[in-house]
Design an enzyme around this catalytic site. Sequence first.
Site, PDB file in Angstrom:
ATOM      1  N   GLU A   1      49.907  31.806  40.192  1.00 21.11           N
ATOM      2  CA  GLU A   1      48.484  31.962  40.505  1.00 21.11           C
ATOM      3  C   GLU A   1      47.798  30.616  40.747  1.00 21.11           C
ATOM      4  O   GLU A   1      46.573  30.530  40.706  1.00 21.11           O
ATOM      5  CB  GLU A   1      47.799  32.734  39.374  1.00 21.11           C
ATOM      6  CG  GLU A   1      48.310  34.169  39.273  1.00 21.11           C
ATOM      7  CD  GLU A   1      47.634  34.987  38.200  1.00 21.11           C
ATOM      8  OE1 GLU A   1      47.371  34.445  37.105  1.00 21.11           O
ATOM      9  OE2 GLU A   1      47.383  36.182  38.446  1.00 21.11           O
TER      10      GLU A   1
ATOM     11  N   HIS B   1      41.398  31.252  33.904  1.00 22.33           N
ATOM     12  CA  HIS B   1      41.664  32.613  34.378  1.00 22.33           C
ATOM     13  C   HIS B   1      42.349  33.372  33.254  1.00 22.33           C
ATOM     14  O   HIS B   1      43.391  32.946  32.748  1.00 22.33           O
ATOM     15  CB  HIS B   1      42.563  32.573  35.619  1.00 22.33           C
ATOM     16  CG  HIS B   1      43.152  33.914  35.975  1.00 22.33           C
ATOM     17  ND1 HIS B   1      42.383  35.048  36.107  1.00 22.33           N
ATOM     18  CD2 HIS B   1      44.431  34.302  36.205  1.00 22.33           C
ATOM     19  CE1 HIS B   1      43.163  36.077  36.422  1.00 22.33           C
ATOM     20  NE2 HIS B   1      44.411  35.651  36.466  1.00 22.33           N
TER      21      HIS B   1
ATOM     22  N   HIS C   1      43.148  37.523  31.373  1.00 21.90           N
ATOM     23  CA  HIS C   1      43.188  38.973  31.511  1.00 21.90           C
ATOM     24  C   HIS C   1      42.530  39.577  30.264  1.00 21.90           C
ATOM     25  O   HIS C   1      43.009  40.561  29.714  1.00 21.90           O
ATOM     26  CB  HIS C   1      44.627  39.475  31.633  1.00 21.90           C
ATOM     27  CG  HIS C   1      45.400  38.849  32.746  1.00 21.90           C
ATOM     28  ND1 HIS C   1      46.782  38.915  32.813  1.00 21.90           N
ATOM     29  CD2 HIS C   1      45.011  38.130  33.828  1.00 21.90           C
ATOM     30  CE1 HIS C   1      47.196  38.277  33.889  1.00 21.90           C
ATOM     31  NE2 HIS C   1      46.139  37.784  34.523  1.00 21.90           N
TER      32      HIS C   1
ATOM     33  N   TYR D   1      21.766  34.407  28.425  1.00 19.92           N
ATOM     34  CA  TYR D   1      22.914  33.500  28.413  1.00 19.92           C
ATOM     35  C   TYR D   1      23.937  33.864  29.477  1.00 19.92           C
ATOM     36  O   TYR D   1      24.614  32.994  30.026  1.00 19.92           O
ATOM     37  CB  TYR D   1      23.532  33.452  27.016  1.00 19.92           C
ATOM     38  CG  TYR D   1      22.626  32.740  26.055  1.00 19.92           C
ATOM     39  CD1 TYR D   1      22.589  31.347  26.003  1.00 19.92           C
ATOM     40  CD2 TYR D   1      21.752  33.451  25.241  1.00 19.92           C
ATOM     41  CE1 TYR D   1      21.720  30.688  25.152  1.00 19.92           C
ATOM     42  CE2 TYR D   1      20.878  32.802  24.388  1.00 19.92           C
ATOM     43  CZ  TYR D   1      20.867  31.411  24.344  1.00 19.92           C
ATOM     44  OH  TYR D   1      20.003  30.765  23.517  1.00 19.92           O
TER      45      TYR D   1
ATOM     46  N   HIS E   1      42.384  43.294  37.367  1.00 20.80           N
ATOM     47  CA  HIS E   1      43.101  42.055  37.036  1.00 20.80           C
ATOM     48  C   HIS E   1      42.350  41.272  35.956  1.00 20.80           C
ATOM     49  O   HIS E   1      42.706  41.354  34.787  1.00 20.80           O
ATOM     50  CB  HIS E   1      43.287  41.242  38.319  1.00 20.80           C
ATOM     51  CG  HIS E   1      44.205  40.077  38.195  1.00 20.80           C
ATOM     52  ND1 HIS E   1      44.828  39.502  39.288  1.00 20.80           N
ATOM     53  CD2 HIS E   1      44.614  39.346  37.132  1.00 20.80           C
ATOM     54  CE1 HIS E   1      45.574  38.491  38.890  1.00 20.80           C
ATOM     55  NE2 HIS E   1      45.455  38.380  37.579  1.00 20.80           N
TER      56      HIS E   1
END
Length: 212
Positions: free
Chosen positions: A73, A92, A94, A119, A159
């Site tokens: 990725e 990144h 999950h 926020y 994802h």
Amino acid sequence: MNESTLREAICEVGKSLYDRGLATGSSGNISVRLDDGWLLTPTNSCLGRLDPARLSKLDWTGKLLSGDPVSKEAFLHSAMYEERSGAGAIVHLHSTHCAAVSCMSGLDASDCIPPLTAYFVMKIGKLPLIPYHRPGDPKLGDAIRGPARKHAAVLLANHGPVVSGATLDAAVNAMEELEETAKLFLLLRGHNPRVLSEAQIDELRQAFRLDH
């Protein structure tokens, strides 16, 4: 920070995310911009057990300069860096609640989580939903380029999130705020929550210079 310090910081952050259940198994990746390229957590690595010396170091053409083989990725990170010159780090994950939201139908693709808290607006702003691509599909890099020009974070359908920040701390803090807001969003489904108005969002933009 020098490169050695940044390597240590990536490993510390990775362990913190893993220990708190925000990353599981070998999922997720973290990257940091350097003067002569960038660092990325390697393929099939567990964020809870990273070795500073084995982090992948790449140049801006994607060539591996040192460390273990690069994550499949990597293109997500390179596309975000290319579109966001001020990004110093990208996370990144999950993470459970963000991934759950990414699987829902009927979301607004231009802004898939409403402005529930100040926020969230301050750290994320609008969150575009990127159409589903299989993991490792290079076309996903192209799919995030347009949204990344205007937004510091995107949500990949079925994802998980990709979040950038000026520093590693900023990227991690924004990621955590996004995960907590995704949790709130799920908890409030069907309850007709009160969201921030445009006037309240404009006030935040002016008070905290969010467009600068």
